[in-house]
Design an enzyme around this catalytic site. Sequence first.
Site, PDB file in Angstrom:
ATOM      1  N   GLU A   1      11.911  13.383  -0.248  1.00 26.80           N
ATOM      2  CA  GLU A   1      10.824  12.687  -0.940  1.00 26.80           C
ATOM      3  C   GLU A   1       9.459  13.146  -0.429  1.00 26.80           C
ATOM      4  O   GLU A   1       8.511  13.305  -1.197  1.00 26.80           O
ATOM      5  CB  GLU A   1      10.990  11.172  -0.750  1.00 26.80           C
TER       6      GLU A   1
ATOM      7  N   HIS B   1      15.182  13.417  11.978  1.00 25.99           N
ATOM      8  CA  HIS B   1      14.034  13.460  12.898  1.00 25.99           C
ATOM      9  C   HIS B   1      13.184  12.202  12.766  1.00 25.99           C
ATOM     10  O   HIS B   1      12.307  11.964  13.593  1.00 25.99           O
ATOM     11  CB  HIS B   1      13.203  14.743  12.736  1.00 25.99           C
ATOM     12  N   HIS B   2      13.450  11.413  11.730  1.00 21.73           N
ATOM     13  CA  HIS B   2      12.807  10.091  11.649  1.00 21.73           C
ATOM     14  C   HIS B   2      13.521   9.087  12.548  1.00 21.73           C
ATOM     15  O   HIS B   2      13.102   7.940  12.648  1.00 21.73           O
ATOM     16  CB  HIS B   2      12.826   9.572  10.206  1.00 21.73           C
TER      17      HIS B   2
ATOM     18  N   HIS C   1      13.324  12.165   3.360  1.00 20.81           N
ATOM     19  CA  HIS C   1      12.645  13.403   3.741  1.00 20.81           C
ATOM     20  C   HIS C   1      12.439  14.364   2.580  1.00 20.81           C
ATOM     21  O   HIS C   1      11.334  14.877   2.413  1.00 20.81           O
ATOM     22  CB  HIS C   1      13.233  14.086   4.964  1.00 20.81           C
TER      23      HIS C   1
ATOM     24  N   HIS D   1       0.844  -1.205   0.000  1.00 21.44           N
ATOM     25  CA  HIS D   1       0.000   0.000   0.000  1.00 21.44           C
ATOM     26  C   HIS D   1       0.880   1.257   0.000  1.00 21.44           C
ATOM     27  O   HIS D   1       0.681   2.163  -0.810  1.00 21.44           O
ATOM     28  CB  HIS D   1      -0.929  -0.004   1.213  1.00 21.44           C
TER      29      HIS D   1
ATOM     30  N   TRP E   1       7.689   0.221   3.976  1.00 25.10           N
ATOM     31  CA  TRP E   1       8.227   0.925   2.789  1.00 25.10           C
ATOM     32  C   TRP E   1       9.627   1.432   3.047  1.00 25.10           C
ATOM     33  O   TRP E   1      10.385   1.650   2.112  1.00 25.10           O
ATOM     34  CB  TRP E   1       7.287   2.041   2.320  1.00 25.10           C
TER      35      TRP E   1
ATOM     36  N   ASP F   1       7.107  21.700 -26.578  1.00 25.01           N
ATOM     37  CA  ASP F   1       7.303  20.371 -25.990  1.00 25.01           C
ATOM     38  C   ASP F   1       8.325  20.532 -24.872  1.00 25.01           C
ATOM     39  O   ASP F   1       8.738  21.653 -24.583  1.00 25.01           O
ATOM     40  CB  ASP F   1       7.787  19.345 -27.045  1.00 25.01           C
TER      41      ASP F   1
ATOM     42  N   LYS G   1       3.287  29.706   3.405  1.00 26.23           N
ATOM     43  CA  LYS G   1       2.433  29.386   2.264  1.00 26.23           C
ATOM     44  C   LYS G   1       0.969  29.366   2.665  1.00 26.23           C
ATOM     45  O   LYS G   1       0.105  29.898   1.961  1.00 26.23           O
ATOM     46  CB  LYS G   1       2.816  28.019   1.695  1.00 26.23           C
TER      47      LYS G   1
ATOM     48  N   SER H   1      -1.865  26.750  -5.600  1.00 24.27           N
ATOM     49  CA  SER H   1      -1.433  28.143  -5.746  1.00 24.27           C
ATOM     50  C   SER H   1      -1.858  28.719  -7.094  1.00 24.27           C
ATOM     51  O   SER H   1      -1.900  29.943  -7.260  1.00 24.27           O
ATOM     52  CB  SER H   1       0.086  28.261  -5.614  1.00 24.27           C
TER      53      SER H   1
ATOM     54  N   SER I   1      13.776   6.322 -13.816  1.00 22.17           N
ATOM     55  CA  SER I   1      12.707   7.099 -14.427  1.00 22.17           C
ATOM     56  C   SER I   1      12.622   8.501 -13.832  1.00 22.17           C
ATOM     57  O   SER I   1      12.576   9.501 -14.555  1.00 22.17           O
ATOM     58  CB  SER I   1      11.382   6.359 -14.226  1.00 22.17           C
ATOM     59  N   SER I   2      12.637   8.572 -12.494  1.00 21.92           N
ATOM     60  CA  SER I   2      12.499   9.882 -11.834  1.00 21.92           C
ATOM     61  C   SER I   2      13.672  10.785 -12.176  1.00 21.92           C
ATOM     62  O   SER I   2      13.500  11.984 -12.410  1.00 21.92           O
ATOM     63  CB  SER I   2      12.450   9.705 -10.314  1.00 21.92           C
TER      64      SER I   2
ATOM     65  N   THR J   1       6.481  26.555   5.361  1.00 21.97           N
ATOM     66  CA  THR J   1       5.209  25.901   5.091  1.00 21.97           C
ATOM     67  C   THR J   1       4.066  26.760   5.619  1.00 21.97           C
ATOM     68  O   THR J   1       3.044  26.961   4.943  1.00 21.97           O
ATOM     69  CB  THR J   1       5.190  24.509   5.750  1.00 21.97           C
TER      70      THR J   1
ATOM     71  N   TYR K   1       8.657  16.018   0.529  1.00 22.98           N
ATOM     72  CA  TYR K   1       8.353  17.292  -0.129  1.00 22.98           C
ATOM     73  C   TYR K   1       8.120  17.100  -1.622  1.00 22.98           C
ATOM     74  O   TYR K   1       7.368  17.859  -2.234  1.00 22.98           O
ATOM     75  CB  TYR K   1       9.445  18.324   0.180  1.00 22.98           C
TER      76      TYR K   1
ATOM     77  N   ARG L   1       1.560   0.853  15.169  1.00 25.67           N
ATOM     78  CA  ARG L   1       1.270   0.618  13.753  1.00 25.67           C
ATOM     79  C   ARG L   1       1.846  -0.739  13.366  1.00 25.67           C
ATOM     80  O   ARG L   1       2.652  -1.334  14.076  1.00 25.67           O
ATOM     81  CB  ARG L   1       1.875   1.729  12.909  1.00 25.67           C
TER      82      ARG L   1
END
Lengths: 102, 206, 614
Positions: C257, C304-305, C255, C78, C142, C107, C333, C270, C171-172, C330, C259, C452
Amino acid sequence: MSTGEHLDNHHDSDHPTAKQYVLVGIILTVITILEVGVYYVEALRSLFAAIFLGAGAIKFAFVAFYYMHLKMDHYLFSAFFFGGLVLATSIAIALMAILGAF
Amino acid sequence: MQDIEVEHQESTDHANTLGVDMRKFLMWVFLGSDCLFFGAFIATYLLYRNSSIVGPYPHEILDIPVTSASTFILLTSSLAMVLSLAAFQRGNTSAARFWLFATAFLGSTFLGFQVFEFYHFAHEGLTPKTNLFGATFFTLTGFHGAHVALGVIWLFSLLGVSYTRGIPPEKSMNVELAGLYWHFVDIVWVVIFTVIYLLSSLPPSS
Amino acid sequence: MATHSTAIKGVTERATYTGLMGWITTVDHKRIGILYGCTAMFFFLVGGLEATVVRMQLYSPGMDLVSPGMYNSLFTMHALTMIFLAIMPLGAAFFNFIIPLQIGARDVAFPRLNAFSYWVFLFGALILNGGWLFNTLPNVGWFAYAPLTATEYSGAGTDFFICGLQVLGVSSLAAACNFIVTILNMRAPGMTLMRMPVFTWMTLIISLLLVFAFPVLTVGLIELMFMRFYEMPFFNSNQGGDPILWQHLFWIFGHPEVYILILPAMGIISDIIPTFARKPLFGYGFVVGSGVAIAFLSFAVWAHHMFTTGLSALAVSVFSGATMLIAIPTGVKVLNWMATLWGGSLDLRTPMLWSIGFIATFVVGGLSGVMHASPPVDTQQQDTYFIVAHIHYVLFGGSIMGIFAGIYYWFPKVTGRMMNETLGKWHFWLSFIGMNVTFGPMHIVGILGMPRRIYTYPSGMGWDFLNQIETIGVFIIIAGMLFFLQNAFRSWKNGEIAGDDPWDGRTLEWTIPSPPPEYNFATIPVVHSREPLWDSKHPELGDHLPSVTGASDDVDTESIHMPNASYWPAITAIGVGLGAALLMVNPILSISGVIISIVGVYAWSFEPAAPEGH
């Protein structure tokens, strides 16, 4: 980088001349020979980290600025390249500090 | 801000905002990214440099004179590369081909040194499985070697193209791109030589 | 501007294909965007079904719907599916379709590389899901912490995880490099950096994050792979390795990622909020600047993880401080969006509802995120359902809400037809209520101590009722999705005709027909302001300069120089996918994939990118 400023003073062309390329090649070779020479001088042992990192940085800068033309090319190219370089170095130093690997 | 508008475009096909070659820009973005790739491998090597619990250790096995020779060869190949590009840009095809071949040949020689080194280390009892030094060393230098090998293939392909289709001065960007990649591989080796060879091959100080 | 009348026509015919081959060989950014969008939407539904089974298993204590092993696979798949196969490629779908239109280009910079990115993404997605065929799905979460990923503790599912993510990384990276060059170098004349739409800005920032963050994960995955395949001791503590290093490498990527997942949504809303509030974005410079600040800071908060892994007091302080700091841009915004709404003449159409819903739920997720900047709070909440609540408020309440806002907003541009407003509002309200019902109670069960990643729990812990509510919430979300699917299918063919500019838009994509012609702009516009279309519709408000020029009708569109279709990107991508997949069987076999890729790259290099003779 500043050590090589004089190389480009007389030319306004896009790319350095073949003569300048050869001169840079000679400088790179001389630095490498000096490094290997220093490596065998026990007395300088405590300065090895500073000497080798400094010499490596000078070689790096010569290749990047002259052979890869960053000195004459668009500043964004330098921004991307040195951005990646600075980030990679910072992450490596931070990890070594966090994990106590110095 | 009005003064920086580009009103005199050659064609309507697309704008070129910065006036730089698209492919060269792409190559630089990729090289910036590749800095992180090698940076992470070098960081792993440095983090683990005192962590191996069995030998051989770096100072027992790294050979500075041999690696200095291969470093010299790779640096010289970069010189040959820029001379080749300069010759292509002048339209001096025979000199350009000579230097292009020299670059690829020196690159192949460097790879030969690396294969020799790997065999030598395996013979001395250091494989990627032996300890953390082996794992980090072979992975880092192996991926560098793979970059060199790819570069050699690219250079020989360009040499072939210069004989079949020709590379006139206006197409010298094809050579310049390969050159940027080649110098980057060279620059990474400068870092590897400094950090992995010169700085960690010393016996522990007394 | 020079016209194209000097072009010599017909020197070589442009390569084109029709039907299925047309889609396989396409290099048109709009068609690639549609491919990304449809593939990602499919995986969004797959990931949603996986989550549904997880929630049904947790409906009451001691349920036996799936085995504990299958449960582990389902929550792992998931997360991987939603992050890498749904939210990231849905973002990519918008980048592809919208960015060239917003910057006034025909293009992207490298159309074939763009096609290659899509096909590599597809094969990466198939490899990641390949475990379904062999009943060995990834089951290590994950973030796949070492040493759980060692061969002693996890099976071939982890190999699918490694090889799938490596391919998705290719790809990315290719897409990100492509979009950086496109955005910086293909803007229409006059579109300075500070005149770019915010969505374009956020895409640029996301691309930078991908370019600089993904290689670190690539290295971590290589080391993990070598540890599993070739017994190299990278994360093996028996041989002196440090399992914590994997966590560092993963979160240095992980991290930024986060964002990468949220910034597309921030860019989308926006653009939407000014359109439906009928006033320019408040504090454009601050919105852009805070995006840049987030990009910088996102590389300085990864640990912080890892507060519970035993960092030094100094490291904990530094990462705690940096994490509190990143909340500021953040928050800036959020304030700017609120200030844009303030005093605007609001038009609460479906895209606007989703955007306002985004602000409401994202703020909740953002605030619970700031709580985790405090190490004692974080230590208390580590691995509880509170964390699950937080990430879902950010990723569902944030990313997915923003993406649906974008779908409703740009659907008319993509298809030429409007989506149905009534069905859209049903979709919004069911999703909004459903997500709060599902994820809201997770805050409470988390604080009550529910961990979890447990496949079941005993009764009498005070968790039963809240878990039942959460599971019911999932079905409310599913009901909303049914409204969306019906709406999308119906509107695609039979929706009301949209016209060029259905929303009274402000940016360049609304100056051209819907759907846009293959060449997008008959003549490349010249931009004089930040909101070129709005200013040209309202000259009385502007500085008396025509804000968008060059939209003449008498251009010979036949002579516009467009790239050739090509099947080599897809073939090269097959080589990449095959090489990675066969790596799991035998590295010798994967050479065949390498050979296909090399052949593909050669053919790609030597075929003409566009018809010759122009």
